[in-house]
Design an enzyme around this catalytic site. Structure first.
Site, PDB file in Angstrom:
ATOM      1  N   ARG B 101      92.415  12.165 -68.069  1.00 27.04           N
ATOM      2  CA  ARG B 101      92.061  12.154 -69.487  1.00 27.04           C
ATOM      3  C   ARG B 101      93.344  11.910 -70.252  1.00 27.04           C
ATOM      4  O   ARG B 101      94.363  12.567 -69.970  1.00 27.04           O
ATOM      5  CB  ARG B 101      91.480  13.518 -69.860  1.00 27.04           C
ATOM      6  CG  ARG B 101      91.235  13.707 -71.331  1.00 27.04           C
ATOM      7  CD  ARG B 101      89.916  13.091 -71.687  1.00 27.04           C
ATOM      8  NE  ARG B 101      89.362  13.607 -72.902  1.00 27.04           N
ATOM      9  CZ  ARG B 101      88.070  13.835 -73.078  1.00 27.04           C
ATOM     10  NH1 ARG B 101      87.227  13.644 -72.094  1.00 27.04           N
ATOM     11  NH2 ARG B 101      87.617  14.252 -74.228  1.00 27.04           N
ATOM     12  N   HIS B 129      84.601   6.271 -71.497  1.00 26.61           N
ATOM     13  CA  HIS B 129      84.355   7.573 -70.887  1.00 26.61           C
ATOM     14  C   HIS B 129      83.219   7.353 -69.888  1.00 26.61           C
ATOM     15  O   HIS B 129      82.091   7.801 -70.102  1.00 26.61           O
ATOM     16  CB  HIS B 129      83.967   8.577 -71.986  1.00 26.61           C
ATOM     17  CG  HIS B 129      84.003  10.010 -71.547  1.00 26.61           C
ATOM     18  ND1 HIS B 129      84.277  10.389 -70.250  1.00 26.61           N
ATOM     19  CD2 HIS B 129      83.778  11.158 -72.229  1.00 26.61           C
ATOM     20  CE1 HIS B 129      84.229  11.704 -70.170  1.00 26.61           C
ATOM     21  NE2 HIS B 129      83.936  12.187 -71.359  1.00 26.61           N
TER      22      HIS B 129
END
Lengths: 142, 307
Positions: B101, B129
């Site tokens: 991330r 994502h």
């Protein structure tokens, strides 16, 4: 009109948008050439109104297509024995390295300076290039 | 070496195979309780996202594997100025797979081109994502029964909402999918998505401003948060924020089997009274997220499906 002598052997980069010649000069590192290089700014043009021209007094071997993203209308004219022997339009390359920079402040290239700026062609019809990292499209200001 | 950086990294066949595997995991999670024994996942979280990190860690732990990593840039070498490329080269020596991330868009892609282990993008800025998309697809497939012949309503912030953009990218591959985009003018779906994704696939869609008007048509309602900071002035925000709140009154207009999805966290765009409605699928979605990540980890590690 300002008179600049014709070339015997060399390259004329024509139909550069008015004000764009210096950018092209810098991208091509033309200051490193030993031969004469003339930059003509704001020349009259029937098609463009005003345009810039670069005349290089030597045949050099460079892939000008990389510049298509900056100057899509630019033409490359090859001169031999005082005559134009070839006129080329730029073709959009699939990938562009090191010519344009990603302006997206959220792109990883904004914090990692050593990363090369790489773009891929995602829409040939509309000449849309996207950053390989963040996929932000490159907006040509012309 | 396989990575998952963008939802498009999976072919249509691979996506279906992965969803089938995730579906099998959902039906019998115990069967998979030891299939990643001895494998380690590194969760490299340069910005906090507790939910996503825990989902990856739970996925690996559910399969008998182990986890290591960091949960903010402050506790990693990034705070000393280490590049993403160097970090992943080092982590490649410690773990078998990694989930990254990063607040900067494209960071997981940079990691993938320098990595010796599979890299999963666990969210890069406002960009991609992909595991959220897998989660959404698995939820719809499992609860609705199919990803075909379906009308999906996307409501809220469709301009900046990456989960909606990724869902559109993925869903256009399935036959007879229709979209209804419900958003104020300020937050409409970007033109490039229409021109480069929806139109080339011949997808039927419409853009509306009222949620009530279209509720009866929808098989799935994908809610997103309308964020105050997206508006130029507070007046517009106050004017619009309540029009996109889902409550029991609006739910009365919906089909009996419509699903309500939300990537979470929810603020006030779904009123808490809707939580008890059997059509509210957003907490089940979280559970499907773990199964989707289990299937993905197995696939990228090349782990065989246990008998």
């Amino acid at each position: 009109m300002l008179n600049i002598g014709g070339l015997n052997e060399g390259i004329v980069l024509d139909h550069i948008h008015a004000g764009g010649a210096m950018e092209i000069y810098n991208y091509l590192n033309l200051e490193k050439l030993d031969c004469s290089v003339a930059i003509i700014k704001n020349a009259k043009s029937n098609k463009m109104g005003r345009k810039d021209i670069i005349k290089i007094d030597q045949l050099i071997d460079i892939d000008f297509n990389m510049l298509a993203v900056l100057e899509p209308n630019m033409t490359i004219n090859y001169i031999k024995n005082g005559e134009r022997v070839e006129k080329k339009q730029l073709a959009l390359p699939e990938k562009i390295y090191g010519i344009i920079k990603c302006k997206n402040p959220r792109c990883i290239t904004s914090i990692e300076q050593e990363l090369p700026h790489r773009f891929k062609l995602t829409n040939r019809e509309k000449a849309i290039y996207r950053c390989e990292y963040c996929e932000q499209s490159f907006k040509n200001k012309k | 070496m396989r990575h998952l950086i963008s939802p498009e990294d999976l072919s249509f066949e691979e996506l279906n195979t992965l969803l089938d595997l995730a579906n099998d995991i959902a039906h019998d999670p115990k069967k998979y309780s030891n299939c990643c024994h001895g494998k380690k996942i590194a969760t490299l979280f340069y910005e906090p996202s507790t939910r996503t990190r825990l989902s990856f860690e739970a996925a690996m732990l559910n399969m008998g594997g182990s986890v290591l990593g960091f949960s903010s840039a402050d506790s990693s070498s990034a705070s000393k100025g280490e590049s993403v490329a160097d970090t992943i080269r080092v982590v490649s020596c410690y773990a078998d797979i990694c989930a990254m991330r990063h607040p900067k868009e494209g960071a997981p892609y940079v990691a993938s081109i320098n990595s010796r282990i599979p890299v999963i993008n666990a969210g890069d800025g406002g960009h991609n994502h992909p595991t959220q998309t897998l989660t959404d697809l698995l939820t719809i497939k499992s609860l609705h029964g199919s990803l075909e012949n379906i009308t999906i309503g996307c409501c809220g912030d469709l301009k900046f909402g990456r989960t909606v953009h990724s869902l559109i990218h993925a869903m256009v591959q399935f036959p007879n999918v229709k979209f209804v985009f419900i958003a104020p003018d300020e937050l409409k779906i970007p033109t490039y998505l229409k021109e480069e994704v929806l139109d080339p696939h011949g997808i039927e869609y419409k853009e509306v401003k009222s949620l009530e008007d279209v509720m009866p048509e929808l098989d799935v309602l994908y809610m997103t948060r309308v964020q105050k900071e997206r508006f130029f002035n507070e007046e517009d925000y106050i004017r619009l924020k309540d029009s996109y709140i889902l409550d029991t009154e609006k739910m009365k207009l919906a089909k009996e089997d419509m699903l309500v999805l939300h990537p979470l966290p929810r603020v006030n765009e779904i009123s808490v009274e809707v939580d008890n409605d059997p059509r509210a699928a957003y907490f089940k979605q979280v559970q499907f997220g773990v199964y989707a990540r289990m299937a993905l980890i197995m696939t990228l590690l090349g782990v065989e499906k246990p008998e």
